[in-house]
Design a protein around this motif. Sequence first.
Motif, mmCIF file in Angstrom:
data_model
loop_
_atom_site.group_PDB
_atom_site.id
_atom_site.type_symbol
_atom_site.label_atom_id
_atom_site.label_comp_id
_atom_site.label_asym_id
_atom_site.label_seq_id
_atom_site.Cartn_x
_atom_site.Cartn_y
_atom_site.Cartn_z
ATOM 1 N N ALA A 97 -4.731 -8.170 -0.438
ATOM 2 C CA ALA A 97 -5.040 -8.159 0.994
ATOM 3 C C ALA A 97 -6.527 -8.000 1.292
ATOM 4 C CB ALA A 97 -4.262 -7.025 1.678
ATOM 5 N N ASN A 98 -7.384 -8.090 0.277
ATOM 6 C CA ASN A 98 -8.836 -8.028 0.472
ATOM 7 C C ASN A 98 -9.280 -6.790 1.238
ATOM 8 O OD1 ASN A 98 -9.332 -10.613 -0.798
ATOM 9 N ND2 ASN A 98 -8.529 -11.579 1.068
ATOM 10 N N PHE A 99 -8.755 -5.645 0.858
ATOM 11 C CA PHE A 99 -9.116 -4.395 1.522
ATOM 12 C C PHE A 99 -10.596 -4.075 1.287
ATOM 13 C CE2 PHE A 99 -5.212 -1.572 2.465
ATOM 14 C CZ PHE A 99 -4.504 -2.654 2.954
ATOM 15 N N ASP A 100 -11.220 -3.471 2.312
ATOM 16 C CA ASP A 100 -12.541 -2.871 2.148
ATOM 17 C C ASP A 100 -12.426 -1.377 2.450
ATOM 18 O OD1 ASP A 100 -12.329 -2.673 4.914
ATOM 19 O OD2 ASP A 100 -13.788 -4.258 5.334
ATOM 20 N N GLY A 101 -13.548 -0.671 2.550
ATOM 21 C CA GLY A 101 -13.519 0.770 2.779
ATOM 22 C C GLY A 101 -12.790 1.149 4.049
ATOM 23 N N ARG A 102 -12.956 0.356 5.098
ATOM 24 C CA ARG A 102 -12.272 0.647 6.363
ATOM 25 C C ARG A 102 -10.765 0.521 6.211
ATOM 26 N NH1 ARG A 102 -13.570 -3.564 10.911
ATOM 27 N NH2 ARG A 102 -12.559 -4.830 9.296
ATOM 28 N N ASP A 103 -10.316 -0.523 5.518
ATOM 29 C CA ASP A 103 -8.880 -0.740 5.340
ATOM 30 C C ASP A 103 -8.240 0.350 4.485
ATOM 31 O OD1 ASP A 103 -8.974 -3.135 6.787
ATOM 32 O OD2 ASP A 103 -9.533 -4.280 5.006
ATOM 33 N N ILE A 104 -8.915 0.748 3.398
ATOM 34 C CA ILE A 104 -8.351 1.773 2.539
ATOM 35 C C ILE A 104 -8.311 3.107 3.270
ATOM 36 C CG2 ILE A 104 -10.469 2.582 1.384
ATOM 37 C CD1 ILE A 104 -7.141 1.842 -0.379
ATOM 38 N N GLY A 105 -9.298 3.347 4.132
ATOM 39 C CA GLY A 105 -9.265 4.559 4.951
ATOM 40 C C GLY A 105 -8.090 4.548 5.909
ATOM 41 N N LEU A 106 -7.830 3.384 6.533
ATOM 42 C CA LEU A 106 -6.696 3.259 7.443
ATOM 43 C C LEU A 106 -5.386 3.482 6.700
ATOM 44 C CD1 LEU A 106 -5.444 2.490 10.164
ATOM 45 C CD2 LEU A 106 -5.604 0.078 9.473
ATOM 46 N N LEU A 107 -5.247 2.891 5.511
ATOM 47 C CA LEU A 107 -4.018 3.041 4.729
ATOM 48 C C LEU A 107 -3.731 4.512 4.444
ATOM 49 C CD1 LEU A 107 -2.709 0.965 1.798
ATOM 50 C CD2 LEU A 107 -3.009 3.408 1.468
ATOM 51 N N HIS A 108 -4.767 5.243 4.031
ATOM 52 C CA HIS A 108 -4.544 6.646 3.688
ATOM 53 C C HIS A 108 -4.332 7.506 4.932
ATOM 54 C CE1 HIS A 108 -4.904 6.711 -0.676
ATOM 55 N NE2 HIS A 108 -5.780 5.723 -0.547
ATOM 56 N N ALA A 109 -4.891 7.097 6.059
ATOM 57 C CA ALA A 109 -4.591 7.803 7.300
ATOM 58 C C ALA A 109 -3.111 7.645 7.640
ATOM 59 C CB ALA A 109 -5.467 7.279 8.437
ATOM 60 N N ILE A 110 -2.589 6.421 7.498
ATOM 61 C CA ILE A 110 -1.161 6.177 7.725
ATOM 62 C C ILE A 110 -0.323 6.957 6.727
ATOM 63 C CG2 ILE A 110 0.640 4.406 7.628
ATOM 64 C CD1 ILE A 110 -1.105 4.153 10.087
ATOM 65 N N ARG A 111 -0.770 7.001 5.480
ATOM 66 C CA ARG A 111 -0.016 7.690 4.432
ATOM 67 C C ARG A 111 0.111 9.178 4.709
ATOM 68 N NH1 ARG A 111 -0.723 10.355 -0.388
ATOM 69 N NH2 ARG A 111 -2.971 10.423 -0.142
ATOM 70 N N GLU A 112 -0.858 9.740 5.396
ATOM 71 C CA GLU A 112 -0.842 11.185 5.614
ATOM 72 C C GLU A 112 -0.126 11.599 6.895
ATOM 73 O OE1 GLU A 112 -1.466 13.156 3.418
ATOM 74 O OE2 GLU A 112 -2.866 12.206 2.031
ATOM 75 N N ILE A 113 0.254 10.652 7.738
ATOM 76 C CA ILE A 113 0.952 11.014 8.979
ATOM 77 C C ILE A 113 2.242 11.771 8.704
ATOM 78 C CG2 ILE A 113 2.183 10.072 10.979
ATOM 79 C CD1 ILE A 113 0.021 7.925 11.172
ATOM 80 N N PRO A 114 3.099 11.352 7.757
ATOM 81 C CA PRO A 114 4.311 12.137 7.488
ATOM 82 C C PRO A 114 4.016 13.559 7.019
ATOM 83 C CG PRO A 114 4.541 9.926 6.601
ATOM 84 C CD PRO A 114 3.115 10.071 7.013
ATOM 85 N N GLY A 115 2.906 13.758 6.319
ATOM 86 C CA GLY A 115 2.528 15.117 5.954
ATOM 87 C C GLY A 115 2.194 15.938 7.179
ATOM 88 N N PHE A 116 1.519 15.307 8.142
ATOM 89 C CA PHE A 116 1.217 15.980 9.405
ATOM 90 C C PHE A 116 2.495 16.321 10.164
ATOM 91 C CE2 PHE A 116 0.145 15.626 13.988
ATOM 92 C CZ PHE A 116 -0.744 16.694 14.067
ATOM 93 N N LEU A 117 3.535 15.517 9.974
ATOM 94 C CA LEU A 117 4.807 15.737 10.668
ATOM 95 C C LEU A 117 5.811 16.493 9.798
ATOM 96 C CD1 LEU A 117 5.198 12.209 12.305
ATOM 97 C CD2 LEU A 117 4.288 14.299 13.346
ATOM 98 N N ALA A 118 5.317 17.220 8.793
ATOM 99 C CA ALA A 118 6.204 17.944 7.885
ATOM 100 C C ALA A 118 7.006 19.036 8.577
ATOM 101 C CB ALA A 118 5.396 18.554 6.737
ATOM 102 N N VAL A 119 6.582 19.451 9.779
ATOM 103 C CA VAL A 119 7.371 20.436 10.523
ATOM 104 C C VAL A 119 8.752 19.882 10.864
ATOM 105 C CG1 VAL A 119 5.460 21.758 11.496
ATOM 106 C CG2 VAL A 119 6.227 19.682 12.645
#
Length: 410
Positions: free
Chosen positions: A49-71
Amino acid sequence: MTRYVPLAETGDLPKWRRPKALLFLMAFAMPIGFSVWLALLNNFVVEAANFDGRDIGLLHAIREIPGFLAVGVIVLIMFMREQVLGVISLVMLGLATAVTAQFPELTGILVLTFISSVGFHYYETVNQSLQLQWLTKAEAPQMLGWLLAAGSVATFLVYFVIMVLWEPLGLTYNAVYMVGGGITAAIAIFAMIAYPQFEAPHPQLKTFVLRRRYWLYYALQFMSGARRQIFMVFAGFMMVEKFGFEVHELTALYLINLVVNILVAPLLGRIVARFGEHKALIFEYTGLVLVFLAYGGVYFLGWGLIVAATLYVVDHIFFGLALALKTYFQKIADPQDIAPTAAVAFTINHIAAVSLPLPLGLLWLVSPGAVFFLAAGMAATSLCLALLIPRHPEPGGETRLATPLPSPAE
């Protein structure tokens, strides 16, 4: 029919069906799916998908949302047992990982990352709670070290297979994702069928718990999430972007890291048991300050590949001492608070993890070294907080600022 067994009676079960055996099985199963996903991630997203720094940052932000919703775990355990939720979460992680390569575009990668992350983070939340409920305070540091080693063995096997077989067999992303995710899901289903439901002696509160006396634990969790996210997102990405690592080369680095961790993890448990959480965490955070400063030196001072790879391994060793944060909480917590506080702590841990990756991805485009210097500042903040942990933490003596509760008269 489901069988319920109190912890006090588990000694009558075969050793492979006891709570500790289940903890080891889950500790082995989770890293198989997760490590396959992580080992291939940076190369897969760049090539597919030709990711750059911005894309990889977005991916990891999405990846961490369930951790934020661990309550949300608190709500779920109103309707199902923690043990059941843990294995269902493992199944979710495994299945989502298995089909990752079948959606090689930004949207598909982000959606599957979110689904697998729900499984990962909810499993981790429940697993931490079960560990602290099923292990005594005396045995917890050593056992947590061995559980960390078990996970490292699983990850070692994944990386070794990828490194050795990737080129000779012409493995594809789809084949490796399918096998790795499928194994995790299969082990989780086995654990659901083969083990009874274990009854801890202290029923867990099924409400939101946020206690003032746990404030230092919450603060340490918040800082842990912030600096850990920088390492998770950008350390491996640096090896691909700056040094041009291919899949088998990056996996070889992970493999070296895992060998070190298999050998060191049990020792880390003994260190915490011997010297206490106060000294262990001070040592960890001091080391992380130096490591992140050195990462910055890779960019600003032109240090080469060997330095960067060495830092990656040393970094993981220091992060292993984070088990001291678990045992610190076990010592200060009311027994019935463990499950709800584990959920709250995961959410606190992921506040920074959700908010940081995207802006740091943009900063990465301007100055990658500055990202690591920022991480060094976060580790220094954690060091200051760790100085407040008492040598012998306990309820009423959670910090050096608190006065321990008087012992009851004989």
